[in-house]
Design an enzyme around this catalytic site. Structure first.
Site, PDB file in Angstrom:
ATOM      1  N   GLU A  77     -33.537 -79.735 -49.983  1.00 52.57           N
ATOM      2  CA  GLU A  77     -34.388 -80.768 -50.564  1.00 52.57           C
ATOM      3  C   GLU A  77     -34.859 -80.287 -51.925  1.00 52.57           C
ATOM      4  O   GLU A  77     -35.529 -79.261 -52.034  1.00 52.57           O
ATOM      5  CB  GLU A  77     -35.584 -81.062 -49.656  1.00 52.57           C
ATOM      6  CG  GLU A  77     -36.597 -82.016 -50.244  1.00 52.57           C
ATOM      7  CD  GLU A  77     -35.997 -83.327 -50.705  1.00 52.57           C
ATOM      8  OE1 GLU A  77     -36.083 -83.623 -51.927  1.00 52.57           O
ATOM      9  OE2 GLU A  77     -35.423 -84.057 -49.868  1.00 52.57           O
ATOM     10  N   THR A  88     -39.000 -90.556 -49.556  1.00 53.59           N
ATOM     11  CA  THR A  88     -39.646 -91.685 -50.231  1.00 53.59           C
ATOM     12  C   THR A  88     -40.846 -92.205 -49.456  1.00 53.59           C
ATOM     13  O   THR A  88     -41.926 -92.417 -50.017  1.00 53.59           O
ATOM     14  CB  THR A  88     -38.631 -92.821 -50.449  1.00 53.59           C
ATOM     15  OG1 THR A  88     -37.633 -92.380 -51.368  1.00 53.59           O
ATOM     16  CG2 THR A  88     -39.313 -94.052 -51.025  1.00 53.59           C
ATOM     17  N   CYS A  89     -40.705 -92.412 -48.172  1.00 50.70           N
ATOM     18  CA  CYS A  89     -41.769 -93.038 -47.387  1.00 50.70           C
ATOM     19  C   CYS A  89     -43.059 -92.230 -47.451  1.00 50.70           C
ATOM     20  O   CYS A  89     -44.127 -92.766 -47.725  1.00 50.70           O
ATOM     21  CB  CYS A  89     -41.330 -93.214 -45.940  1.00 50.70           C
ATOM     22  SG  CYS A  89     -42.603 -93.945 -44.888  1.00 50.70           S
ATOM     23  N   CYS A 101     -43.966 -95.923 -48.543  1.00 46.76           N
ATOM     24  CA  CYS A 101     -44.769 -96.748 -47.651  1.00 46.76           C
ATOM     25  C   CYS A 101     -46.107 -96.128 -47.259  1.00 46.76           C
ATOM     26  O   CYS A 101     -47.096 -96.851 -47.110  1.00 46.76           O
ATOM     27  CB  CYS A 101     -43.965 -97.119 -46.401  1.00 46.76           C
ATOM     28  SG  CYS A 101     -42.990 -95.778 -45.701  1.00 46.76           S
ATOM     29  N   LYS A 109     -48.493 -96.109 -50.427  1.00 41.53           N
ATOM     30  CA  LYS A 109     -48.692 -97.525 -50.783  1.00 41.53           C
ATOM     31  C   LYS A 109     -49.620 -98.206 -49.788  1.00 41.53           C
ATOM     32  O   LYS A 109     -50.504 -98.974 -50.178  1.00 41.53           O
ATOM     33  CB  LYS A 109     -47.340 -98.239 -50.820  1.00 41.53           C
ATOM     34  CG  LYS A 109     -47.424 -99.721 -51.137  1.00 41.53           C
ATOM     35  CD  LYS A 109     -46.079-100.385 -50.886  1.00 41.53           C
ATOM     36  CE  LYS A 109     -45.693-100.289 -49.423  1.00 41.53           C
ATOM     37  NZ  LYS A 109     -44.333-100.804 -49.143  1.00 41.53           N
ATOM     38  N   TYR A 161     -44.677 -82.099 -42.289  1.00 43.84           N
ATOM     39  CA  TYR A 161     -43.231 -82.281 -42.142  1.00 43.84           C
ATOM     40  C   TYR A 161     -42.512 -80.946 -42.290  1.00 43.84           C
ATOM     41  O   TYR A 161     -41.567 -80.636 -41.556  1.00 43.84           O
ATOM     42  CB  TYR A 161     -42.720 -83.277 -43.185  1.00 43.84           C
ATOM     43  CG  TYR A 161     -42.730 -84.714 -42.728  1.00 43.84           C
ATOM     44  CD1 TYR A 161     -41.543 -85.422 -42.559  1.00 43.84           C
ATOM     45  CD2 TYR A 161     -43.922 -85.377 -42.455  1.00 43.84           C
ATOM     46  CE1 TYR A 161     -41.543 -86.746 -42.141  1.00 43.84           C
ATOM     47  CE2 TYR A 161     -43.938 -86.698 -42.034  1.00 43.84           C
ATOM     48  CZ  TYR A 161     -42.753 -87.373 -41.880  1.00 43.84           C
ATOM     49  OH  TYR A 161     -42.750 -88.683 -41.448  1.00 43.84           O
ATOM     50  N   ALA A 221     -28.487 -79.751 -53.762  1.00 35.88           N
ATOM     51  CA  ALA A 221     -27.193 -79.384 -53.174  1.00 35.88           C
ATOM     52  C   ALA A 221     -26.174 -80.465 -53.481  1.00 35.88           C
ATOM     53  O   ALA A 221     -26.502 -81.652 -53.495  1.00 35.88           O
ATOM     54  CB  ALA A 221     -27.331 -79.203 -51.667  1.00 35.88           C
ATOM     55  N   GLY A 255     -39.189-109.842 -57.526  1.00 36.71           N
ATOM     56  CA  GLY A 255     -39.779-110.801 -56.602  1.00 36.71           C
ATOM     57  C   GLY A 255     -39.719-110.354 -55.162  1.00 36.71           C
ATOM     58  O   GLY A 255     -40.005-111.131 -54.259  1.00 36.71           O
ATOM     59  N   TYR A 291     -40.434-107.314 -51.901  1.00 27.11           N
ATOM     60  CA  TYR A 291     -41.660-106.903 -51.221  1.00 27.11           C
ATOM     61  C   TYR A 291     -42.437-105.869 -52.027  1.00 27.11           C
ATOM     62  O   TYR A 291     -43.680-105.900 -52.041  1.00 27.11           O
ATOM     63  CB  TYR A 291     -41.340-106.384 -49.812  1.00 27.11           C
ATOM     64  CG  TYR A 291     -40.641-105.048 -49.731  1.00 27.11           C
ATOM     65  CD1 TYR A 291     -41.380-103.880 -49.580  1.00 27.11           C
ATOM     66  CD2 TYR A 291     -39.257-104.949 -49.792  1.00 27.11           C
ATOM     67  CE1 TYR A 291     -40.758-102.651 -49.496  1.00 27.11           C
ATOM     68  CE2 TYR A 291     -38.629-103.730 -49.708  1.00 27.11           C
ATOM     69  CZ  TYR A 291     -39.380-102.575 -49.551  1.00 27.11           C
ATOM     70  OH  TYR A 291     -38.748-101.353 -49.480  1.00 27.11           O
ATOM     71  N   GLU A 330     -46.263-106.531 -53.139  1.00 25.91           N
ATOM     72  CA  GLU A 330     -47.284-105.620 -52.623  1.00 25.91           C
ATOM     73  C   GLU A 330     -48.111-105.030 -53.762  1.00 25.91           C
ATOM     74  O   GLU A 330     -49.358-105.015 -53.704  1.00 25.91           O
ATOM     75  CB  GLU A 330     -46.621-104.516 -51.802  1.00 25.91           C
ATOM     76  CG  GLU A 330     -46.117-105.016 -50.458  1.00 25.91           C
ATOM     77  CD  GLU A 330     -45.270-104.019 -49.705  1.00 25.91           C
ATOM     78  OE1 GLU A 330     -45.107-104.174 -48.485  1.00 25.91           O
ATOM     79  OE2 GLU A 330     -44.763-103.062 -50.332  1.00 25.91           O
ATOM     80  N   GLY A 366     -35.360-103.535 -57.148  1.00 20.57           N
ATOM     81  CA  GLY A 366     -34.349-103.023 -56.238  1.00 20.57           C
ATOM     82  C   GLY A 366     -34.226-101.508 -56.279  1.00 20.57           C
ATOM     83  O   GLY A 366     -34.819-100.838 -57.130  1.00 20.57           O
ATOM     84  N   ASP A 409     -31.288 -94.829 -46.450  1.00 20.15           N
ATOM     85  CA  ASP A 409     -31.114 -95.727 -47.589  1.00 20.15           C
ATOM     86  C   ASP A 409     -29.848 -95.466 -48.379  1.00 20.15           C
ATOM     87  O   ASP A 409     -29.358 -96.359 -49.074  1.00 20.15           O
ATOM     88  CB  ASP A 409     -32.316 -95.621 -48.527  1.00 20.15           C
ATOM     89  CG  ASP A 409     -33.584 -96.223 -47.936  1.00 20.15           C
ATOM     90  OD1 ASP A 409     -33.531 -96.694 -46.784  1.00 20.15           O
ATOM     91  OD2 ASP A 409     -34.624 -96.213 -48.619  1.00 20.15           O
ATOM     92  N   THR A 418     -37.699 -97.307 -43.344  1.00 20.50           N
ATOM     93  CA  THR A 418     -37.942 -95.977 -42.785  1.00 20.50           C
ATOM     94  C   THR A 418     -37.650 -95.889 -41.286  1.00 20.50           C
ATOM     95  O   THR A 418     -36.955 -94.961 -40.849  1.00 20.50           O
ATOM     96  CB  THR A 418     -39.392 -95.545 -43.073  1.00 20.50           C
ATOM     97  OG1 THR A 418     -39.550 -95.401 -44.480  1.00 20.50           O
ATOM     98  CG2 THR A 418     -39.727 -94.234 -42.384  1.00 20.50           C
ATOM     99  N   HIS A 435     -58.876-114.461 -26.170  1.00 24.31           N
ATOM    100  CA  HIS A 435     -59.778-115.227 -27.033  1.00 24.31           C
ATOM    101  C   HIS A 435     -61.092-114.487 -27.269  1.00 24.31           C
ATOM    102  O   HIS A 435     -61.599-113.842 -26.356  1.00 24.31           O
ATOM    103  CB  HIS A 435     -60.059-116.578 -26.361  1.00 24.31           C
ATOM    104  CG  HIS A 435     -60.926-117.488 -27.161  1.00 24.31           C
ATOM    105  ND1 HIS A 435     -60.463-118.163 -28.275  1.00 24.31           N
ATOM    106  CD2 HIS A 435     -62.231-117.815 -27.014  1.00 24.31           C
ATOM    107  CE1 HIS A 435     -61.453-118.888 -28.771  1.00 24.31           C
ATOM    108  NE2 HIS A 435     -62.543-118.689 -28.016  1.00 24.31           N
ATOM    109  N   GLU A 491     -53.915-114.958 -30.470  1.00 30.42           N
ATOM    110  CA  GLU A 491     -53.775-115.960 -29.410  1.00 30.42           C
ATOM    111  C   GLU A 491     -53.009-117.187 -29.881  1.00 30.42           C
ATOM    112  O   GLU A 491     -52.475-117.934 -29.049  1.00 30.42           O
ATOM    113  CB  GLU A 491     -55.146-116.368 -28.883  1.00 30.42           C
ATOM    114  CG  GLU A 491     -55.996-117.188 -29.852  1.00 30.42           C
ATOM    115  CD  GLU A 491     -57.316-117.618 -29.226  1.00 30.42           C
ATOM    116  OE1 GLU A 491     -57.300-118.172 -28.112  1.00 30.42           O
ATOM    117  OE2 GLU A 491     -58.362-117.381 -29.866  1.00 30.42           O
TER     118      GLU A 491
END
Length: 448
Positions: free
Chosen positions: A35, A42-43, A48, A51, A99, A115, A176, A178, A182, A263, A304, A312, A437, A442
């Site tokens: 890495e 990314t997430c 995500c 964000k 992680y 790599a 346009g 998500y 957001e 994108g 991805d 994710t 309720h 509901e």
């Protein structure tokens, strides 16, 4: 596998790569993961998770105002972008550490280098060291696409949005989808004036038309400007530091920040894949079969970088299936049917299964049930914003083939309801369920 340095070498420690690495190592495989940036992908690092924390922060703008209607003496509050930014980045650091620790606890060797693939079983590190592996897994994800036009380098992407020195007073968001919607909601709630520029006539193409139309209506009411059917011509920086943006079909606009949400592109450039025979599609994504295997038998790909479903949880499922199949003796494939999705806009949207248009095209006969209502909290707060729930059913069998929602906590509500759609339940099964309720949820069992 003594002929190789590793049983598995993973390139990329994002959601899919870390899951595949950890589970494969737990099965007894000798695993290394390379890495070049930070563990988490990314997430966790620039997607995500941070964000969603910004989304939570943005919700307080309305919650603080609404609290007054509920009897709370809330003074005028000032938002401090730097405090939220630094707290979010600190949490990203925490997750990066977790992680990393999780991989190490499972015996995965982490190599903090770029790599590239130099053979069917060979990987070359940035340091020049060459290692071999029985299997190579490509899990390098994707990066934001930036259109090519004069001055496009003056804009930023979602990657940089989390690190802004100051909150821009005027933001232009390109796209346009998500991510665009957001961030439009986030910046708008923080007090920035937001303009969304989209080259087509609709936002959120592919989502149910009723939901995206409702979001557009609410967004405009909240003060977000939209410019449709427009292309970028030029961006130039003015002496006062502002950006002058020239658009087709509209007058130039002066803003403080341009954010591209147009994108994402698979990160395969310079990875050496084509040189060793791995087939890529016209967007640079790795072509794989249902078992995540590329055109080279020893090289696989998940997440991805395959451009199948850029979510994710899907990358995690693919990483799990890869490890179970190759090292766990439990071969299985990911089921891509009925994947729930959410847009953490203001208000949020969520959906699963077919849209109304898709169902009409595929099934012919459909039955639509809807509830258009104001959440109880909004009523007392004096907020006129309305929620909309839609159930799409097969017109003959009454099987629920799609559920789509926009309103407070829509993603939280949909998660459980998605199980019912995945299970193939009918409208009658919802009707027979007693309502909880008073809740917004509901409405799902009271649809008419």
């Amino acid at each position: 596998m003594a002929d190789y340095d590793y049983d598995l070498f993973v390139i990329g420690a994002g959601s899919g790569g870390t899951r595949a690495s950890r589970v494969s190592a737990a099965y007894g495989a000798k695993v290394a993961v390379a890495e070049e940036y930070r563990v988490g992908g990314t997430c966790v690092i620039r997607g995500c998770v941070p964000k969603k924390l910004l989304v939570y922060g943005a919700h307080f703008a309305e919650d603080l105002k609404d609290a007054r209607r509920f009897g709370w003496d809330v003074p005028e509050c000032r938002f401090d972008w730097a405090v939220l930014r630094d707290n979010v980045l600190a949490d990203v650091d925490r997750l990066n550490g977790l992680y990393t620790q999780n991989l190490q606890n499972n015996g995965v060797e982490i190599i903090a280098e770029r790599a590239t693939v130099t053979g069917p079983h060979e990987v070359t590190l940035a340091s020049g060291r060459t290692v071999t592996a029985k299997y190579i897994l490509i899990a390098v994800g994707a990066h934001p696409h930036v259109p090519d036009f004069p001055g496009s380098d003056l804009g930023i992407t979602s990657n940089e949005a989390f690190h802004l020195d100051a909150l821009p007073k005027r933001v232009l968001i390109a796209g346009g989808g998500y991510i665009a919607n957001e961030f439009a909601g986030i910046f708008n709630e923080f007090g920035s004036h937001v303009t969304v520029v989209n080259r087509s006539e609709v936002i959120l193409r592919g989502y149910d038309h009723s939901m995206r139309d409702r979001l557009l209506q609410i967004s405009i009411t909240k003060g977000i400007d939209f410019r449709f059917h427009s292309e970028f011509k030029k961006i130039e920086k003015l002496e006062n530091g502002a950006l002058r943006v020239e658009l087709s079909k509209y007058e130039p606009i002066e803003v403080d920040c341009v954010l591209f949400a147009t994108g994402r592109v698979p990160n395969t450039k310079g990875l050496g894949l084509e040189e060793v025979g791995v087939e890529l599609d016209d967007k640079g994504a790795v072509k794989v079969d249902a078992d995540n295997q590329s055109s080279v038998d020893s090289i696989y790909a998940v997440g991805d970088v395959t451009n199948r479903v850029q979510l994710t949880p899907v990358a995690i499922r693919e990483g799990q299936a890869f490890a179970d199949t190759l090292f766990g003796g439990k071969p299985h494939q990911v089921d891509y049917h009925c994947i729930p999705n959410a847009v953490f806009s203001h208000p949020p949207m969520a959906g699963v299964g077919m849209t109304e248009s898709e169902a009409k095209n595929k099934l012919g006969s459909v039955a639509i049930y809807q509830s258009d209502f104001r959440a109880m909290k909004n009523v007392l707060a004096g907020r006129h914003e309305r929620a909309l729930y839609k159930m799409v059913c097969d017109g003959v069998t009454k099987k629920v083939v799609g559920l789509h929602m926009i309103g407070p906590d829509a993603p939280e509500i949909l998660q459980a309801a998605a199980v019912a759609v995945k299970a193939g339940l009918t409208k009658d099964a919802f009707d027979q369920t007693v309502a909880l309720h008073p809740t917004m949820a509901e409405e799902l069992v009271l649809l008419k």
